[in-house]
Each structure stands twice: as structure tokens, then as C-alpha cells.
Design an enzyme around this catalytic site. Structure first.
Site, PDB file in Angstrom:
ATOM      1  N   SER A  65       0.868  -1.180   0.000  1.00 50.41           N
ATOM      2  CA  SER A  65       0.000   0.000   0.000  1.00 50.41           C
ATOM      3  C   SER A  65       0.901   1.226   0.000  1.00 50.41           C
ATOM      4  O   SER A  65       2.076   1.130   0.385  1.00 50.41           O
ATOM      5  CB  SER A  65      -0.845  -0.011   1.279  1.00 50.41           C
ATOM      6  OG  SER A  65      -1.414   1.261   1.517  1.00 50.41           O
TER       7      SER A  65
ATOM      8  N   TYR B  62      -2.405  -0.967  10.488  1.00 47.78           N
ATOM      9  CA  TYR B  62      -2.338  -1.112   9.028  1.00 47.78           C
ATOM     10  C   TYR B  62      -0.980  -0.634   8.505  1.00 47.78           C
ATOM     11  O   TYR B  62      -0.326  -1.314   7.712  1.00 47.78           O
ATOM     12  CB  TYR B  62      -3.477  -0.314   8.387  1.00 47.78           C
ATOM     13  CG  TYR B  62      -3.682  -0.528   6.901  1.00 47.78           C
ATOM     14  CD1 TYR B  62      -4.489  -1.561   6.432  1.00 47.78           C
ATOM     15  CD2 TYR B  62      -3.080   0.309   5.965  1.00 47.78           C
ATOM     16  CE1 TYR B  62      -4.694  -1.752   5.063  1.00 47.78           C
ATOM     17  CE2 TYR B  62      -3.280   0.135   4.605  1.00 47.78           C
ATOM     18  CZ  TYR B  62      -4.097  -0.895   4.160  1.00 47.78           C
ATOM     19  OH  TYR B  62      -4.299  -1.075   2.809  1.00 47.78           O
TER      20      TYR B  62
HETATM   21  P1  NAD Z   1     -11.653  -5.869  -0.245  1.00 53.19           P
HETATM   22  O1  NAD Z   1     -12.268  -5.628   1.088  1.00 53.19           O
HETATM   23  O2  NAD Z   1     -12.444  -5.591  -1.483  1.00 53.19           O
HETATM   24  O3  NAD Z   1     -11.100  -7.360  -0.329  1.00 53.19           O
HETATM   25  C1  NAD Z   1     -10.445  -7.974   0.750  1.00 53.19           C
HETATM   26  C2  NAD Z   1     -10.417  -9.464   0.516  1.00 53.19           C
HETATM   27  O4  NAD Z   1      -9.742 -10.090   1.632  1.00 53.19           O
HETATM   28  C3  NAD Z   1     -11.804 -10.107   0.439  1.00 53.19           C
HETATM   29  O5  NAD Z   1     -11.779 -11.121  -0.536  1.00 53.19           O
HETATM   30  C4  NAD Z   1     -11.982 -10.706   1.838  1.00 53.19           C
HETATM   31  O6  NAD Z   1     -12.887 -11.808   1.868  1.00 53.19           O
HETATM   32  C5  NAD Z   1     -10.565 -11.151   2.110  1.00 53.19           C
HETATM   33  N1  NAD Z   1     -10.291 -11.402   3.530  1.00 53.19           N
HETATM   34  C6  NAD Z   1     -10.484 -10.578   4.583  1.00 53.19           C
HETATM   35  N2  NAD Z   1     -10.146 -11.199   5.728  1.00 53.19           N
HETATM   36  C7  NAD Z   1      -9.717 -12.444   5.387  1.00 53.19           C
HETATM   37  C8  NAD Z   1      -9.233 -13.563   6.113  1.00 53.19           C
HETATM   38  N3  NAD Z   1      -9.102 -13.543   7.452  1.00 53.19           N
HETATM   39  N4  NAD Z   1      -8.884 -14.673   5.423  1.00 53.19           N
HETATM   40  C9  NAD Z   1      -9.029 -14.733   4.073  1.00 53.19           C
HETATM   41  N5  NAD Z   1      -9.469 -13.693   3.335  1.00 53.19           N
HETATM   42  C10 NAD Z   1      -9.811 -12.570   3.987  1.00 53.19           C
HETATM   43  O7  NAD Z   1     -10.315  -5.003  -0.225  1.00 53.19           O
HETATM   44  P2  NAD Z   1      -9.334  -4.466  -1.388  1.00 53.19           P
HETATM   45  O8  NAD Z   1      -9.447  -2.992  -1.385  1.00 53.19           O
HETATM   46  O9  NAD Z   1      -9.484  -5.216  -2.641  1.00 53.19           O
HETATM   47  O10 NAD Z   1      -7.930  -4.808  -0.700  1.00 53.19           O
HETATM   48  C11 NAD Z   1      -7.079  -5.829  -1.136  1.00 53.19           C
HETATM   49  C12 NAD Z   1      -5.662  -5.516  -0.653  1.00 53.19           C
HETATM   50  O11 NAD Z   1      -5.245  -4.266  -1.221  1.00 53.19           O
HETATM   51  C13 NAD Z   1      -5.536  -5.359   0.867  1.00 53.19           C
HETATM   52  O12 NAD Z   1      -4.314  -5.942   1.299  1.00 53.19           O
HETATM   53  C14 NAD Z   1      -5.498  -3.860   1.053  1.00 53.19           C
HETATM   54  O13 NAD Z   1      -4.811  -3.490   2.223  1.00 53.19           O
HETATM   55  C15 NAD Z   1      -4.745  -3.436  -0.193  1.00 53.19           C
HETATM   56  N6  NAD Z   1      -4.911  -2.050  -0.577  1.00 53.19           N
HETATM   57  C16 NAD Z   1      -6.145  -1.546  -0.898  1.00 53.19           C
HETATM   58  C17 NAD Z   1      -6.246  -0.213  -1.256  1.00 53.19           C
HETATM   59  C18 NAD Z   1      -7.555   0.406  -1.620  1.00 53.19           C
HETATM   60  O14 NAD Z   1      -7.607   1.635  -1.746  1.00 53.19           O
HETATM   61  N7  NAD Z   1      -8.606  -0.337  -1.824  1.00 53.19           N
HETATM   62  C19 NAD Z   1      -5.111   0.595  -1.277  1.00 53.19           C
HETATM   63  C20 NAD Z   1      -3.883   0.048  -0.942  1.00 53.19           C
HETATM   64  C21 NAD Z   1      -3.797  -1.272  -0.596  1.00 53.19           C
END
Ligand code: NAD
Length: 260
Positions: A142, A155
Site C-alpha cells: 500500500s 495497518y
Molecule cells: P476488499 O475488502 O475488497 O477485499 C479484501 C479481501 O480479503 C476479500 O476477498 C476478503 O474476503 C478477504 N479477507 C479478509 N479477511 C480475510 C481472512 N481472514 N482470510 C481470508 N481472506 C480474507 O479489499 P481491497 O481494497 O481489494 O484490498 C485488497 C488488498 O489491497 C488489501 O491488502 C489492502 O490493504 C490493499 N490495498 C487496498 C487499497 C484500496 O484503496 N482499496 C489501497 C492500498 C492497498
């Protein structure tokens, strides 16, 4: 092409992870999806991957807080397809609170899902990758692996940690044709981001538009969200031969956030 290869993507029932899974499938890889959700929704996504791209997809219900279930997820990929060639550690959760009130169980959960799960899955997948002499490890970090924001202590700690883990693993595997990199998105429009909006509206007394423009996109010089497809395209590039010498890198895709 990734035909004949297998990709395991954690947290791929939603958001960025689902986009990774579909991008790898589009290039011909068989897929292990993972993550939570209603069984009917997960089955819909799983079967759509098979139907849309003519590959195989299975779902691992492994909980990323449970080391033995993470090992089972890697074993499921190896048993079903014969190998795990691409491992994407992507599952992640967020919790926002002042540190003196930060719930201890939330700290432990975020460190487990956003950081330790990657250690457990890499540990389980590397022996097979070494044996076959090829592998790609991609961790979704991130912008918060490079800079901090207040009230996101767990985080930010986990994301800085995964950037370090990526570098250590890259060095260990450098002569095995296995690369390890992280992708560091800024704000990507996904359910994870959408769910923060009501709380932030309440906490700051703002409208939805104000939260989007004055809080979220305030950090992002382009004033646009990153798309999940853009993040997935970068991951796909990292799987190709042209990326064989990219290892130990932390690749920003953040509309200029960390340049500021
Ligand atoms: P999201 O909430 O859409 O997806 C998260 C996924 O993780 C889901 O499939 C959920 O079921 C799964 N998950 C959660 N807890 C779990 C567990 N204990 N075991 C197995 N699976 C689990 O989120 P996203 O935005 O797609 O985020 C994905 C990654 O990208 C994360 O690591 C997040 O920190 C990172 N990220 C997101 C952003 C953003 O702006 N959306 C920015 C930077 C980094």
C-alpha cells in the site's frame, strides 16, 4: 502467457484480489481463489472465471489468521493442479482508531491477515517453486508501506512490514528464478474503501462528496481513484519474462501520492 501455470490469490472474492485472479486467468493460468463471502457469491465468481477464460478455478476457504489453513490452501493448489507458480498475498483489512483506544484484538487481527499470512503462505509455496526453478511472489502492500496516516497504526505497521518481508524473500530466492515484489496502490475504488466512507462522514461531519474529495483524494495528486484493472495489469506484467529482473521492488501505483 501463463498457460500451464497456477496462481493462488489470497483475498480474491472481492476488489483487487478478484481483479488479479481474472487477469491471471485471462492469461491462461489456473486459479485458486480465496476469501470470505456468501457461498453463492463465491461460486458465481469462481464459475465466471472458468467460463470467461476457459481455465480451472477452485476456492480455498482458508482463514488468513490461521497458519495451518494457509498451508492447506497452498497444498490445495499443488494437489489440484500440480504446482503453485504464482502466489499473490493480497487479503487485507483495515481498522481506524486513535492508538490509545486501538482494540488489541484488532491490532492482532490486522498483523495476522495483512502481514503474517504472507509469511505462512510464502513459507509453504517456496519449496515447490524452488524445485521447479520458477516462481512469482507478489504482495499487495500500500502507499501506507511507504508513508503513514494518523489512526491507522496497525495497518501502517503491517504494510511497512510486508515491504520488508518482500525484500528479504527476494534476496533469499534471487538465484532461483523466483522474484518477490510488492505493489503499493494509493486509493483504489473497492468495497474496502467504500465501507470507510460512512464512518468518516460521521467522524468528520462531512458529506460523501467531501470525504471522497477532501479526505481520500486529497492525498492523491491526480485526484482520481486507481482502478482494480490497473493494479491487476501491473501484477500480470510482473509475472512475465520482461519482469524477470524486477525483484525486491516496491512498485507504487498511487496517482503520485508518495511523490509528494
Ligand atoms: P476488499 O475488502 O475488497 O477485499 C479484501 C479481501 O480479503 C476479500 O476477498 C476478503 O474476503 C478477504 N479477507 C479478509 N479477511 C480475510 C481472512 N481472514 N482470510 C481470508 N481472506 C480474507 O479489499 P481491497 O481494497 O481489494 O484490498 C485488497 C488488498 O489491497 C488489501 O491488502 C489492502 O490493504 C490493499 N490495498 C487496498 C487499497 C484500496 O484503496 N482499496 C489501497 C492500498 C492497498
Amino acid at each position: 502467457t501463463l498457460s500451464g501455470k497456477t496462481a493462488v490469490v489470497t483475498g480474491s472474492t472481492s476488489g483487487i484480489g478478484l481483479a488479479y485472479a481474472r487477469a491471471f486467468a485471462g492469461a491462461g493460468a489456473n486459479i485458486v481463489i480465496n476469501g470470505f463471502g456468501a457461498p453463492a457469491d463465491i461460486e458465481k465468481e469462481r464459475s465466471a472465471i472458468e467460463k470467461d477464460f476457459g481455465v480451472k478455478a477452485v476456492h480455498s476457504p482458508a482463514d488468513m489468521t490461521k497458519p495451518e489453513e494457509i498451508a492447506e490452501m497452498i497444498a490445495l493448489g499443488e494437489k489440484t493442479y500440480g504446482s503453485v507458480d504464482i502466489l499473490v498475498n493480497n487479503a487485507g483489512v483495515q481498522f481506524v482508531s486513535p492508538i490509545e483506544e486501538f482494540p488489541i484484538d484488532k491490532w492482532n487481527m490486522i498483523i495476522a491477515i495483512n502481514l503474517s499470512s504472507a509469511f505462512h503462505s510464502i513459507r509453504a509455496a517456496v519449496p515447490g517453486m524452488k524445485k521447479r526453478g520458477w516462481g512469482r511472489i507478489i504482495n499487495t502492500a500500500s502507499a501506507h508501506s511507504l508513508v503513514a496516516s494518523p489512526f491507522k497504526s496497525a495497518y501502517v505497521s503491517a504494510k511497512h512490514g510486508i515491504a520488508g518481508l518482500t525484500k528479504a524473500v527476494a534476496l533469499e530466492l534471487a538465484t532461483h528464478k523466483i522474484t518477490a515484489n510488492c505493489i503499493s496502490p494509493g486509493y483504489v475504488w473497492t468495497p474496502l474503501v467504500e465501507k470507510q466512507i460512512p464512518d468518516t462522514m460521521k467522524a468528520r461531519g462531512m458529506t460523501k462528496e467531501q470525504v471522497i474529495n477532501d479526505v481520500m483524494l486529497d492525498a492523491q495528486p491526480t485526484k482520481e481513484f486507481v482502478t482494480v484493472e490497473q493494479v491487476a495489469a501491473l501484477a500480470l506484467f510482473l509475472c512475465g519474462d520482461d519482469a524477470a529482473q524486477i525483484t525486491g521492488a516496491n512498485l507504487s501505483i498511487d496517482g503520485g501520492w508518495t511523490a509528494a
